[in-house]
Design an enzyme around this catalytic site. Structure first.
Site, PDB file in Angstrom:
ATOM      1  CG  ASP A 247      -2.370   7.367   2.469  1.00 25.67           C
ATOM      2  OD1 ASP A 247      -1.855   8.438   2.952  1.00 25.67           O
ATOM      3  OD2 ASP A 247      -3.531   6.923   2.830  1.00 25.67           O
TER       4      ASP A 247
ATOM      5  CG  ASP B 249      -1.712   1.131   1.546  1.00 21.80           C
ATOM      6  OD1 ASP B 249      -2.442   1.534   0.386  1.00 21.80           O
ATOM      7  OD2 ASP B 249      -1.515   1.942   2.598  1.00 21.80           O
TER       8      ASP B 249
HETATM    9  P1  B16 Z   1      -6.621   9.763  -4.030  1.00 19.44           P
HETATM   10  P2  B16 Z   1      -3.907   4.095  -0.183  1.00 19.44           P
HETATM   11  C1  B16 Z   1      -5.686   5.638  -0.356  1.00 19.44           C
HETATM   12  O1  B16 Z   1      -4.358   5.324  -0.754  1.00 19.44           O
HETATM   13  C2  B16 Z   1      -5.771   6.574   0.812  1.00 19.44           C
HETATM   14  O2  B16 Z   1      -5.514   5.827   2.041  1.00 19.44           O
HETATM   15  C3  B16 Z   1      -7.199   7.124   1.176  1.00 19.44           C
HETATM   16  O3  B16 Z   1      -7.211   8.030   2.038  1.00 19.44           O
HETATM   17  C4  B16 Z   1      -7.602   7.936  -0.081  1.00 19.44           C
HETATM   18  O4  B16 Z   1      -8.782   8.450  -0.104  1.00 19.44           O
HETATM   19  C5  B16 Z   1      -7.534   7.105  -1.309  1.00 19.44           C
HETATM   20  O5  B16 Z   1      -6.063   6.763  -1.468  1.00 19.44           O
HETATM   21  C6  B16 Z   1      -7.695   7.762  -2.655  1.00 19.44           C
HETATM   22  O6  B16 Z   1      -6.820   8.783  -2.709  1.00 19.44           O
HETATM   23  O7  B16 Z   1      -7.712  10.967  -3.586  1.00 19.44           O
HETATM   24  O8  B16 Z   1      -5.285  10.504  -3.976  1.00 19.44           O
HETATM   25  O9  B16 Z   1      -7.042   9.072  -5.538  1.00 19.44           O
HETATM   26  O10 B16 Z   1      -3.736   3.794   1.510  1.00 19.44           O
HETATM   27  O11 B16 Z   1      -4.826   2.809  -0.726  1.00 19.44           O
HETATM   28  O12 B16 Z   1      -2.464   4.107  -0.767  1.00 19.44           O
HETATM   29 MG    MG Z   2      -3.066   3.263   3.290  1.00 15.72          MG
END
Ligand code: B16
Ligand code: MG
Length: 211
Positions: A11, A9
């Protein structure tokens, strides 16, 4: 070598963009007068942008049209990207760097499985553009975690069976997605103690003793 591939993952695992997501959502919620805090922010981990917005709007006292919702999501993303733009290679921690280099030296295939549509931008900011063998992200899926689609896509891209891959996640929705896809999961951060995970990491470099 216990696993042929590891799917990370992004984030909350490779970098701390989770704080920037929080700040950007908090700014939107404050402007709309909707109660929101760090505790509630945990519900948004790993969840897509529009699904995250719906979770925030649940606490408001009115409904919004689809075009209003699109505008809110865009507003949050603009704030978020302004924060991301400040990131640099200094935001890649020594622990993460040591882990990625150590796993690569063992010959393990390394991939990203993130819900974020900003994945290419973030990888570029922290100096990891081109580092991973495959990147599956919010731009190539239709179903967000807890659906396993993004991890299955990553496994397919690296030509490996889910049973031979480990997923590393900081979100309960992500742990659920990994298990649903037939992967072992290593949980870290907010999801560290999730009982569905096979491994529980205090820091990413704990992986070097597992993989
Ligand atoms: P975006 P991950 C996720 O990343 C985040 O944890 C989540 O909080 C966010 O809403 C989602 O990506 C979408 O992100 O707005 O940048 O498309 O943890 O799956 O790496
Ligand atoms: Mg994450």
């Amino acid at each position: 070598m216990r696993y042929k591939g590891i799917i990370f993952d992004l984030d909350g695992v490779i970098c701390s963009t989770d704080e920037y997501h929080y700040l950007a959502w908090q700014a939107l919620a404050d402007r709309l007068g909707i109660p929101f805090d760090r505790e509630r922010n945990h519900l948004l981990r790993g969840v897509s942008r529009m699904a995250s917005l719906e979770i925030i709007l649940e606490k408001g006292n009115r409904t919004y049209s689809d075009s209003e919702k699109e505008a809110f999501a865009e507003e949050k993303n603009t704030t978020y990207r302004q924060l991301l733009a400040r990131m640099s290679t200094a935001d890649l921690s020594d622990d993460v760097k040591k882990t990625l280099d150590g796993l690569r030296a063992k010959g393990i295939i390394l991939a990203i499985g993130s819900s974020s549509k900003n994945t290419p931008f973030i990888l570029d900011r922290i100096g990891l553009a081109g580092f991973f063998d495959a990147v599956a992200d919010g731009n190539c899926i239709t179903r967000s975690k807890p659906d396993p689609e993004v991890f299955l896509k990553a496994a397919e891209m690296i030509g490996q069976d889910p049973a031979d891959c480990l997923v590393v996640e900081d979100a309960h929705a992500g742990v659920e997605a990994a298990v649903a896809g037939g992967f072992d999961c290593a949980a870290i951060g907010d999801a560290r103690d999730d009982e569905r995970a096979k491994w529980h990491l205090d820091k990413l470099s704990d992986l070097l003793g597992i993989a």
